[in-house]
Design a protein around this motif. Structure first.
Motif, PDB file in Angstrom:
ATOM      1  N   GLY A  41       4.886  -0.161   6.073  1.00 35.29           N
ATOM      2  CA  GLY A  41       5.201  -1.516   5.626  1.00 35.29           C
ATOM      3  C   GLY A  41       4.508  -1.995   4.372  1.00 35.29           C
ATOM      4  N   TRP A  42       3.521  -1.236   3.877  1.00 34.55           N
ATOM      5  CA  TRP A  42       2.866  -1.616   2.624  1.00 34.55           C
ATOM      6  C   TRP A  42       3.529  -0.900   1.450  1.00 34.55           C
ATOM      7  CZ3 TRP A  42      -0.136  -1.209   7.086  1.00 34.55           C
ATOM      8  CH2 TRP A  42      -0.890  -2.350   7.420  1.00 34.55           C
ATOM      9  N   ASN A  43       3.409  -1.498   0.258  1.00 35.59           N
ATOM     10  CA  ASN A  43       4.060  -0.943  -0.914  1.00 35.59           C
ATOM     11  C   ASN A  43       3.538   0.452  -1.242  1.00 35.59           C
ATOM     12  OD1 ASN A  43       4.460  -0.606  -4.002  1.00 35.59           O
ATOM     13  ND2 ASN A  43       5.775  -2.334  -3.445  1.00 35.59           N
ATOM     14  N   ALA A  44       4.459   1.327  -1.692  1.00 35.14           N
ATOM     15  CA  ALA A  44       4.067   2.703  -2.033  1.00 35.14           C
ATOM     16  C   ALA A  44       2.998   2.735  -3.101  1.00 35.14           C
ATOM     17  CB  ALA A  44       5.303   3.487  -2.497  1.00 35.14           C
ATOM     18  N   SER A  45       3.024   1.770  -4.039  1.00 36.62           N
ATOM     19  CA  SER A  45       2.020   1.747  -5.107  1.00 36.62           C
ATOM     20  C   SER A  45       0.622   1.494  -4.565  1.00 36.62           C
ATOM     21  CB  SER A  45       2.377   0.684  -6.151  1.00 36.62           C
ATOM     22  OG  SER A  45       2.321  -0.619  -5.586  1.00 36.62           O
ATOM     23  N   THR A  46       0.541   0.760  -3.445  1.00 38.66           N
ATOM     24  CA  THR A  46      -0.761   0.517  -2.813  1.00 38.66           C
ATOM     25  C   THR A  46      -1.367   1.829  -2.332  1.00 38.66           C
ATOM     26  OG1 THR A  46      -0.122  -1.706  -2.107  1.00 38.66           O
ATOM     27  CG2 THR A  46      -1.954  -0.665  -0.921  1.00 38.66           C
ATOM     28  N   PHE A  47      -0.552   2.646  -1.662  1.00 39.89           N
ATOM     29  CA  PHE A  47      -1.045   3.940  -1.187  1.00 39.89           C
ATOM     30  C   PHE A  47      -1.385   4.850  -2.371  1.00 39.89           C
ATOM     31  CE2 PHE A  47       1.831   2.577   2.324  1.00 39.89           C
ATOM     32  CZ  PHE A  47       0.848   2.399   3.285  1.00 39.89           C
ATOM     33  N   GLY A  48      -0.587   4.770  -3.433  1.00 39.37           N
ATOM     34  CA  GLY A  48      -0.862   5.576  -4.619  1.00 39.37           C
ATOM     35  C   GLY A  48      -2.191   5.223  -5.254  1.00 39.37           C
ATOM     36  N   SER A  58      -7.254  -2.349   2.289  1.00 38.39           N
ATOM     37  CA  SER A  58      -7.850  -3.221   3.303  1.00 38.39           C
ATOM     38  C   SER A  58      -8.108  -2.441   4.583  1.00 38.39           C
ATOM     39  CB  SER A  58      -6.905  -4.384   3.608  1.00 38.39           C
ATOM     40  OG  SER A  58      -5.751  -3.913   4.287  1.00 38.39           O
ATOM     41  N   PRO A  59      -8.970  -2.952   5.475  1.00 39.57           N
ATOM     42  CA  PRO A  59      -9.196  -2.252   6.751  1.00 39.57           C
ATOM     43  C   PRO A  59      -7.932  -2.161   7.588  1.00 39.57           C
ATOM     44  CG  PRO A  59     -10.280  -4.407   6.726  1.00 39.57           C
ATOM     45  CD  PRO A  59      -9.859  -4.120   5.324  1.00 39.57           C
ATOM     46  N   GLU A  60      -7.021  -3.151   7.446  1.00 39.64           N
ATOM     47  CA  GLU A  60      -5.773  -3.106   8.207  1.00 39.64           C
ATOM     48  C   GLU A  60      -4.918  -1.918   7.776  1.00 39.64           C
ATOM     49  OE1 GLU A  60      -7.612  -6.925   8.407  1.00 39.64           O
ATOM     50  OE2 GLU A  60      -6.926  -5.832   6.622  1.00 39.64           O
ATOM     51  N   ILE A  61      -4.834  -1.675   6.467  1.00 38.21           N
ATOM     52  CA  ILE A  61      -4.062  -0.534   5.969  1.00 38.21           C
ATOM     53  C   ILE A  61      -4.690   0.774   6.439  1.00 38.21           C
ATOM     54  CG2 ILE A  61      -3.328   0.718   3.894  1.00 38.21           C
ATOM     55  CD1 ILE A  61      -3.202  -1.936   2.441  1.00 38.21           C
ATOM     56  N   TRP A  79     -13.793   4.737   4.892  1.00 33.41           N
ATOM     57  CA  TRP A  79     -13.567   3.490   4.138  1.00 33.41           C
ATOM     58  C   TRP A  79     -14.828   2.625   4.151  1.00 33.41           C
ATOM     59  CZ3 TRP A  79     -13.625  -1.691   5.588  1.00 33.41           C
ATOM     60  CH2 TRP A  79     -13.064  -2.586   4.676  1.00 33.41           C
ATOM     61  N   GLU A  80     -15.462   2.482   5.323  1.00 27.90           N
ATOM     62  CA  GLU A  80     -16.682   1.676   5.423  1.00 27.90           C
ATOM     63  C   GLU A  80     -17.795   2.249   4.546  1.00 27.90           C
ATOM     64  OE1 GLU A  80     -17.340   1.732   9.612  1.00 27.90           O
ATOM     65  OE2 GLU A  80     -16.200  -0.129   9.962  1.00 27.90           O
ATOM     66  N   LEU A  81     -17.917   3.570   4.522  1.00 25.08           N
ATOM     67  CA  LEU A  81     -18.926   4.197   3.676  1.00 25.08           C
ATOM     68  C   LEU A  81     -18.619   3.973   2.196  1.00 25.08           C
ATOM     69  CD1 LEU A  81     -19.384   7.591   5.573  1.00 25.08           C
ATOM     70  CD2 LEU A  81     -21.017   5.693   5.463  1.00 25.08           C
ATOM     71  N   ALA A  82     -17.339   4.019   1.838  1.00 25.49           N
ATOM     72  CA  ALA A  82     -16.953   3.812   0.442  1.00 25.49           C
ATOM     73  C   ALA A  82     -17.218   2.377   0.007  1.00 25.49           C
ATOM     74  CB  ALA A  82     -15.480   4.172   0.255  1.00 25.49           C
ATOM     75  N   SER A 147     -16.032  -7.072  -1.601  1.00 23.15           N
ATOM     76  CA  SER A 147     -16.316  -6.386  -0.335  1.00 23.15           C
ATOM     77  C   SER A 147     -17.675  -6.784   0.223  1.00 23.15           C
ATOM     78  CB  SER A 147     -16.255  -4.867  -0.529  1.00 23.15           C
ATOM     79  OG  SER A 147     -17.297  -4.413  -1.378  1.00 23.15           O
ATOM     80  N   ARG A 148     -18.537  -7.354  -0.636  1.00 22.02           N
ATOM     81  CA  ARG A 148     -19.855  -7.793  -0.170  1.00 22.02           C
ATOM     82  C   ARG A 148     -19.753  -8.927   0.845  1.00 22.02           C
ATOM     83  NH1 ARG A 148     -22.693  -9.596  -5.326  1.00 22.02           N
ATOM     84  NH2 ARG A 148     -24.464  -9.967  -3.955  1.00 22.02           N
TER      85      ARG A 148
END
Length: 280
Positions: A41-48, A58-61, A79-82, A147-148
């Motif tokens: 459901g998220w845009n392909a560019s987001t995954f790219g 986001s954590p949801e993705i 993700w949390e480490l990054a 993210s802080r």
């Protein structure tokens, strides 16, 4: 001493490793970016952008990707480490960021901008753009800064007290909608049990922190360190005597500021003055 064995041959830098794992998992499953868009459901560019290292998402993705690949909670852990990785910040801030992540108490005086821990994405984007950042570097620094906010969320979040010069509330963004969002976030943050906000109104007279953003961190070992910043430089202050002098100055400024309840009312009044329509 024997050389360190290379287990996977992949990056040990958290942000880069996260992107590598995303690409590897998608390739192994045989998905295209477009297929991920259709399924999740998220845009392909987001995954790219996530696979290219331009965004962490986001954590949801990330949770959705973990479920899709059957890897939970591996991707969310990466993700949390990054997100927490200090290497995404400019060199001068890295030691401070490491200490901030470990702090059990924080307090700050802000001269003209909301504290970094309370900035919205829109505010951070405009502020960093004004500082000359653009493209991938801009996106990375916006994400690193915003993210802080997670440091102050959750049941175990440390207490945070901030004194905001009235200039913080008057130095608005160009986009009224984004500025409303920032003020609304400050109001929301003032309701958190671990966050205390004070407003220092214009007209209270000169004081010792007039031109210096100052953050104090209480550490697990009982020490307090400070970080001071002006337009040209930032300095991590660890010498006990200097920190104590700064702390006394901070307390004197807090005595001039409005109470938390008065401060919330003040912010709400400023918010009422902002147009509801976005800029065109």
């Amino acid at each position: 001493m024997p050389s360190r064995r290379v287990i996977t041959g992949r990056s040990q830098e958290p942000r880069r490793r996260f992107a590598e794992e995303l690409r590897l998992l998608r390739t192994e499953k045989g998905d295209s970016l477009r297929q991920l868009e259709v399924v999740l459901g998220w845009n392909a560019s987001t995954f790219g952008k996530m696979e290219g290292g331009q965004s962490l998402g986001s954590p949801e993705i990330v949770e959705a990707l973990d479920q899709h690949y059957g890897t939970a909670p591996m991707l969310l852990t990466l993700w949390e480490l990054a997100v927490a990785d200090p290497s995404q910040f400019k060199e001068q801030y890295r030691r401070y960021m490491l200490l901030e992540a470990e702090a059990i108490g924080l307090w700050q005086y802000s001269v003209s901008a909301p504290p970094g821990l309370l900035q919205t994405d829109g505010y951070a984007h405009e502020a960093l753009t004004a500082g000359g950042l653009k493209g991938e570097e801009l996106n990375q620094q916006v994400e690193a800064r915003t993210s802080r906010r997670k440091l102050l969320e959750g049941a175990e979040a440390p207490p945070f007290r901030a004194i905001l010069s009235e200039a913080v509330l008057r130095n608005s963004l160009r986009d009224p909608a984004e500025w409303r969002g920032q003020l609304e976030y400050l109001v929301k943050a003032s309701e958190y049990l671990n966050i205390t906000l004070h407003v220092l109104p214009f007209g209270t007279g000169p004081h010792g922190l007039m031109n210096t953003d100052t953050m104090f961190l209480r550490l697990l070992d009982g020490r307090t360190v400070a970080y001071t910043e002006n337009d040209v430089r930032g300095e991590l202050v660890e010498e006990t005597g200097k920190v104590e002098r700064l702390h006394r100055t901070y307390d004197a400024v807090r005595d001039l500021a409005l109470s938390p309840a008065e401060s919330r009312t003040f912010i709400l009044r400023v918010l009422e003055e902002v147009p509801c329509e976005p800029s065109t």
